[in-house]
Design a protein around this motif. Structure first.
Motif, PDB file in Angstrom:
ATOM      1  N   TYR A 220     -32.631 -82.526  28.014  1.00 47.05           N
ATOM      2  CA  TYR A 220     -33.612 -83.155  27.225  1.00 47.05           C
ATOM      3  C   TYR A 220     -34.427 -82.117  26.644  1.00 47.05           C
ATOM      4  CZ  TYR A 220     -37.357 -86.627  26.520  1.00 47.05           C
ATOM      5  OH  TYR A 220     -38.094 -87.636  26.181  1.00 47.05           O
ATOM      6  N   PRO A 221     -35.205 -82.267  25.442  1.00 53.36           N
ATOM      7  CA  PRO A 221     -35.754 -81.302  24.779  1.00 53.36           C
ATOM      8  C   PRO A 221     -37.161 -81.144  25.213  1.00 53.36           C
ATOM      9  CG  PRO A 221     -35.735 -83.362  23.424  1.00 53.36           C
ATOM     10  CD  PRO A 221     -34.688 -83.531  24.710  1.00 53.36           C
ATOM     11  N   GLU A 222     -37.496 -81.347  26.298  1.00 53.12           N
ATOM     12  CA  GLU A 222     -38.796 -80.927  26.902  1.00 53.12           C
ATOM     13  C   GLU A 222     -38.869 -79.507  27.654  1.00 53.12           C
ATOM     14  OE1 GLU A 222     -39.600 -83.837  30.089  1.00 53.12           O
ATOM     15  OE2 GLU A 222     -38.183 -83.400  31.010  1.00 53.12           O
ATOM     16  N   LYS A 223     -37.459 -79.304  27.732  1.00 51.81           N
ATOM     17  CA  LYS A 223     -37.090 -77.903  28.700  1.00 51.81           C
ATOM     18  C   LYS A 223     -37.081 -76.720  27.674  1.00 51.81           C
ATOM     19  CE  LYS A 223     -36.761 -80.141  32.808  1.00 51.81           C
ATOM     20  NZ  LYS A 223     -36.243 -81.138  32.834  1.00 51.81           N
ATOM     21  N   LEU A 224     -37.210 -75.359  28.118  1.00 49.82           N
ATOM     22  CA  LEU A 224     -37.392 -74.456  27.291  1.00 49.82           C
ATOM     23  C   LEU A 224     -36.175 -74.287  26.174  1.00 49.82           C
ATOM     24  CD1 LEU A 224     -39.019 -71.844  26.654  1.00 49.82           C
ATOM     25  CD2 LEU A 224     -37.214 -70.565  28.083  1.00 49.82           C
ATOM     26  N   ILE A 225     -34.929 -74.153  26.537  1.00 49.40           N
ATOM     27  CA  ILE A 225     -34.016 -73.795  25.640  1.00 49.40           C
ATOM     28  C   ILE A 225     -33.561 -74.862  24.424  1.00 49.40           C
ATOM     29  CG2 ILE A 225     -31.356 -73.416  25.387  1.00 49.40           C
ATOM     30  CD1 ILE A 225     -31.693 -71.368  27.755  1.00 49.40           C
ATOM     31  N   LEU A 350     -25.757 -73.659  21.357  1.00 47.20           N
ATOM     32  CA  LEU A 350     -26.563 -73.700  20.138  1.00 47.20           C
ATOM     33  C   LEU A 350     -25.351 -74.667  19.180  1.00 47.20           C
ATOM     34  CD1 LEU A 350     -28.332 -73.343  17.881  1.00 47.20           C
ATOM     35  CD2 LEU A 350     -27.491 -70.992  17.536  1.00 47.20           C
ATOM     36  N   THR A 351     -24.235 -74.136  19.485  1.00 42.66           N
ATOM     37  CA  THR A 351     -23.148 -75.069  18.692  1.00 42.66           C
ATOM     38  C   THR A 351     -23.370 -76.548  18.835  1.00 42.66           C
ATOM     39  OG1 THR A 351     -21.709 -73.087  18.690  1.00 42.66           O
ATOM     40  CG2 THR A 351     -20.791 -74.928  17.961  1.00 42.66           C
ATOM     41  N   TRP A 352     -23.591 -76.905  20.445  1.00 45.00           N
ATOM     42  CA  TRP A 352     -23.598 -78.142  20.513  1.00 45.00           C
ATOM     43  C   TRP A 352     -24.666 -78.958  20.166  1.00 45.00           C
ATOM     44  CZ3 TRP A 352     -26.476 -81.953  22.796  1.00 45.00           C
ATOM     45  CH2 TRP A 352     -25.907 -82.962  23.453  1.00 45.00           C
ATOM     46  N   TYR A 353     -25.823 -78.225  20.069  1.00 44.49           N
ATOM     47  CA  TYR A 353     -27.119 -78.793  19.458  1.00 44.49           C
ATOM     48  C   TYR A 353     -27.064 -78.868  17.795  1.00 44.49           C
ATOM     49  CZ  TYR A 353     -29.764 -79.458  23.882  1.00 44.49           C
ATOM     50  OH  TYR A 353     -30.039 -79.720  24.789  1.00 44.49           O
ATOM     51  N   LEU A 354     -26.259 -78.055  17.352  1.00 48.79           N
ATOM     52  CA  LEU A 354     -26.115 -78.206  15.836  1.00 48.79           C
ATOM     53  C   LEU A 354     -25.336 -79.248  15.604  1.00 48.79           C
ATOM     54  CD1 LEU A 354     -25.715 -74.505  14.763  1.00 48.79           C
ATOM     55  CD2 LEU A 354     -27.767 -76.124  14.486  1.00 48.79           C
ATOM     56  N   THR A 355     -24.245 -79.655  16.320  1.00 47.65           N
ATOM     57  CA  THR A 355     -23.344 -80.581  15.985  1.00 47.65           C
ATOM     58  C   THR A 355     -23.651 -82.065  16.614  1.00 47.65           C
ATOM     59  OG1 THR A 355     -21.755 -79.956  17.940  1.00 47.65           O
ATOM     60  CG2 THR A 355     -21.263 -78.966  15.749  1.00 47.65           C
ATOM     61  N   HIS A 356     -24.528 -81.859  17.481  1.00 47.89           N
ATOM     62  CA  HIS A 356     -24.924 -83.286  17.924  1.00 47.89           C
ATOM     63  C   HIS A 356     -26.423 -83.625  17.515  1.00 47.89           C
ATOM     64  CE1 HIS A 356     -21.389 -82.367  20.290  1.00 47.89           C
ATOM     65  NE2 HIS A 356     -21.182 -83.635  20.756  1.00 47.89           N
ATOM     66  N   ARG A 357     -26.827 -83.476  16.265  1.00 42.29           N
ATOM     67  CA  ARG A 357     -27.975 -83.712  15.880  1.00 42.29           C
ATOM     68  C   ARG A 357     -28.609 -85.236  16.149  1.00 42.29           C
ATOM     69  NH1 ARG A 357     -30.831 -80.087  11.413  1.00 42.29           N
ATOM     70  NH2 ARG A 357     -32.614 -81.485  11.317  1.00 42.29           N
ATOM     71  N   SER A 358     -27.450 -86.183  15.969  1.00 44.17           N
ATOM     72  CA  SER A 358     -28.000 -87.601  16.064  1.00 44.17           C
ATOM     73  C   SER A 358     -28.609 -87.646  17.689  1.00 44.17           C
ATOM     74  CB  SER A 358     -26.837 -88.354  15.509  1.00 44.17           C
ATOM     75  OG  SER A 358     -25.910 -88.210  16.262  1.00 44.17           O
ATOM     76  N   TRP A 359     -27.824 -87.080  18.572  1.00 43.06           N
ATOM     77  CA  TRP A 359     -28.372 -87.372  19.693  1.00 43.06           C
ATOM     78  C   TRP A 359     -30.062 -86.834  20.149  1.00 43.06           C
ATOM     79  CZ3 TRP A 359     -29.757 -84.036  23.932  1.00 43.06           C
ATOM     80  CH2 TRP A 359     -30.039 -84.841  25.289  1.00 43.06           C
ATOM     81  N   TRP A 360     -29.995 -85.771  19.887  1.00 44.11           N
ATOM     82  CA  TRP A 360     -31.493 -85.351  19.883  1.00 44.11           C
ATOM     83  C   TRP A 360     -32.523 -85.689  19.194  1.00 44.11           C
ATOM     84  CZ3 TRP A 360     -33.432 -82.286  16.050  1.00 44.11           C
ATOM     85  CH2 TRP A 360     -32.581 -81.325  15.411  1.00 44.11           C
ATOM     86  N   GLU A 361     -32.020 -86.350  17.822  1.00 44.83           N
ATOM     87  CA  GLU A 361     -32.846 -86.620  16.782  1.00 44.83           C
ATOM     88  C   GLU A 361     -33.457 -88.077  17.423  1.00 44.83           C
ATOM     89  OE1 GLU A 361     -32.203 -84.799  12.413  1.00 44.83           O
ATOM     90  OE2 GLU A 361     -31.121 -86.572  13.011  1.00 44.83           O
ATOM     91  N   LYS A 362     -32.731 -88.671  17.973  1.00 45.52           N
ATOM     92  CA  LYS A 362     -33.049 -90.285  18.596  1.00 45.52           C
ATOM     93  C   LYS A 362     -34.142 -89.906  19.674  1.00 45.52           C
ATOM     94  CE  LYS A 362     -30.187 -90.990  22.488  1.00 45.52           C
ATOM     95  NZ  LYS A 362     -29.033 -91.269  23.057  1.00 45.52           N
ATOM     96  N   LEU A 363     -33.963 -88.796  20.268  1.00 40.43           N
ATOM     97  CA  LEU A 363     -35.085 -88.687  21.298  1.00 40.43           C
ATOM     98  C   LEU A 363     -36.454 -88.145  21.167  1.00 40.43           C
ATOM     99  CD1 LEU A 363     -32.777 -86.560  23.910  1.00 40.43           C
ATOM    100  CD2 LEU A 363     -33.337 -89.050  23.919  1.00 40.43           C
ATOM    101  N   LEU A 364     -36.493 -87.776  19.571  1.00 40.32           N
ATOM    102  CA  LEU A 364     -37.630 -87.137  19.072  1.00 40.32           C
ATOM    103  C   LEU A 364     -39.088 -88.162  18.537  1.00 40.32           C
ATOM    104  CD1 LEU A 364     -36.420 -84.083  17.352  1.00 40.32           C
ATOM    105  CD2 LEU A 364     -37.171 -84.268  19.609  1.00 40.32           C
ATOM    106  N   SER A 365     -38.435 -89.546  18.748  1.00 43.98           N
ATOM    107  CA  SER A 365     -39.447 -90.572  18.264  1.00 43.98           C
ATOM    108  C   SER A 365     -40.420 -90.865  19.584  1.00 43.98           C
ATOM    109  CB  SER A 365     -38.760 -91.764  17.867  1.00 43.98           C
ATOM    110  OG  SER A 365     -37.822 -92.403  18.912  1.00 43.98           O
TER     111      SER A 365
END
Ligand code: NAD
Ligand code: DAU
Length: 383
Positions: A220-225, A350-365
């Motif tokens: 989840y994008p609240e954590k540092l990395i 990093l590769t995972w976050y670059l290739t799974h943008r839709s996963w984390w973008e949906k969490l940012l709202s």
């Protein structure tokens, strides 16, 4: 880091029959879902008559996400997701009986230190009361089943219960005193004491693990990395608390989960085990490594080089300066070692976050924006 060994070399202790029917609490979270996916990859739950199954019990708080389990939740697979609260005793009793559970692997928790500072109440409820509810239900279930020796209550705790270390202090061992400093760490320490008490008083076959900071896919994008990677991609500032000289020890989530599986089989009931890597670095040095990794991708970025985005912001209250784990017990008694180097693990993440943008973008709202504003709004401004 210690040289890798294969899981097959994990055989220093006598193996007990592996519990096959698992209740995985918090299995829709970051680490719990990695554990369930690993069980599937290793064929430990496969749907064959002889194989086991995983029942995931998760309240689906802001941190829970069904998408982390899509690869293991189709109809033909023996993993089921039950949406519910670990504090719900009737539900826990029902699941233990109905699915003839042999082990609880307990990940469910409120897990973010900053949230525990702004609102500690849910941490006490889930981490302390929830753990008590599971322990008490599992004790009754274990008794009713005739106290089988291979049943386990595996409690996933944290290195934070040991508190902050001085720069030159020896790493904490399983015998180090507890000194939790945040409401999160105190709630995990409280739950550890309950687990210990159920082992000592009732003989319940428990295991407690103290793991270092995890990183990897689906965090989840609240954590540092993940927060740093995502902010770089969005051209947002990279908030470093205080002077950035706090030190953390980092482990890939798959190594953590692999160690938990080894402990289910080989861990001594009633014992606790540190799980770490010796990959210790300051937050500032880590963020600089992350920036350089991102710059080397050769992708268009809103602002580059990314180090320009680093911004020192007001420190976390009670911020622990250093964690470091002595893992001799795990490495020598069990023969388990981490397999993923920090360099490889960070690149893959990093590769995972670059290739799974839709996963984390949906969490940012919505909720995340509100959290981000409250957490960082008064600390920092956009670059
Ligand atoms: P996470 O926040 O990603 O996931 C926690 C999960 O628990 C979520 O799916 C959430 O919905 C669920 N949950 C919360 N309250 C619940 C309740 N009352 N009933 C049922 N489910 C509930 O956390 P994580 O990072 O995956 O951590 C998992 C465990 O590992 C926690 O116990 C944490 O203390 C421990 N741990 C985490 C780290 C780390 O670096 N993330 C390191 C060491 C130990
Ligand atoms: O050590 C294990 C623990 O690791 C787990 O028990 C917790 O569940 C998990 O959240 C994690 O806690 P930390 O507080 O260490 O992780 P976090 O990612 O929040 O922060 C890591 C370090 O980075 C910490 O020293 C605080 C700092 N930090 C964090 C954030 C989010 C920053 O400097 N800036 C930030 O924006």
């Amino acid at each position: 880091m210690t040289p890798p060994v294969s899981t097959s070399s994990v055989q220093k202790r006598a193996r007990s029959p592996l519990p096959r029917r698992l209740l995985v609490t918090g299995g829709a979270g970051f680490i719990g879902s990695a554990f369930v996916r690993l069980c599937h990859r290793q064929g430990r739950v496969s749907g064959d008559a002889d194989s086991g199954h995983c029942i995931v019990l998760d309240a689906m708080t802001y941190a829970g996400d069904r998408d982390r389990l899509t690869t293991v939740l189709d109809a033909s697979r023996p993993t089921q997701l039950v949406v519910g609260d670990i504090c719900d005793r009737a539900l826990v009793d029902h699941l233990l009986r109905k699915h003839e559970i042999e082990a609880i692997v307990h990940f469910a928790a409120e897990s973010h230190v900053d949230r525990s500072i702004s609102g500690p109440a849910p941490f006490i409820q889930t981490n302390v009361v929830g753990t008590f509810t599971l322990l008490d239900a599992f004790r009754q279930h274990w008794d009713a089943c005739g106290q089988p020796a291979h049943y386990r209550f595996l409690h996933v705790s944290t290195d934070e219960v040991y508190g902050s270390l001085a720069p030159d202090a020896p790493a904490t061992s399983e015998h180090s005193p507890y000194a939790p400093n945040s409401p999160y760490a105190a709630s995990k320490a409280g739950s550890d004491h309950l687990v210990r008490a159920y082992s000592r008083t009732y003989g319940l076959p428990t295991l407690i693990t103290h793991c270092a900071n995890n990183y990897g896919p689906y965090q989840y994008p609240e954590k540092l990395i993940p927060l740093m990677f995502i902010n770089m991609l969005l051209g947002r500032s990279l908030p470093i608390y205080g002077d950035g000289q706090q030190r953390r020890e980092w482990i890939h989530v798959d190594d953590h989960c692999d160690a938990l599986l080894a402990l289910l089989e080989l861990g001594e009931p009633g014992e606790s085990y540190n799980i770490g890597t010796t990959d210790e670095m300051t937050n500032l040095a880590l963020v600089e490594v992350l920036c350089d990794l991102m710059d080397r991708q050769g992708i268009p970025l809103p602002i580059a080089p990314c180090r320009q985005l680093i911004q020192f912001v007001r420190d976390r209250p009670g911020h622990d300066r250093r964690y470091s784990l002595n893992c001799t017990k795990l490495y020598h008694e069990l023969g388990w070692h981490p397999k993923i180097s920090l360099e490889t693990g960070l690149k893959d993440t990093l590769t995972w976050y670059l290739t799974h943008r839709s996963w984390w973008e949906k969490l940012l709202s919505g909720d995340y924006q509100t959290y981000y504003q409250q957490q960082y709004g008064s600390r920092t401004s956009a670059p």
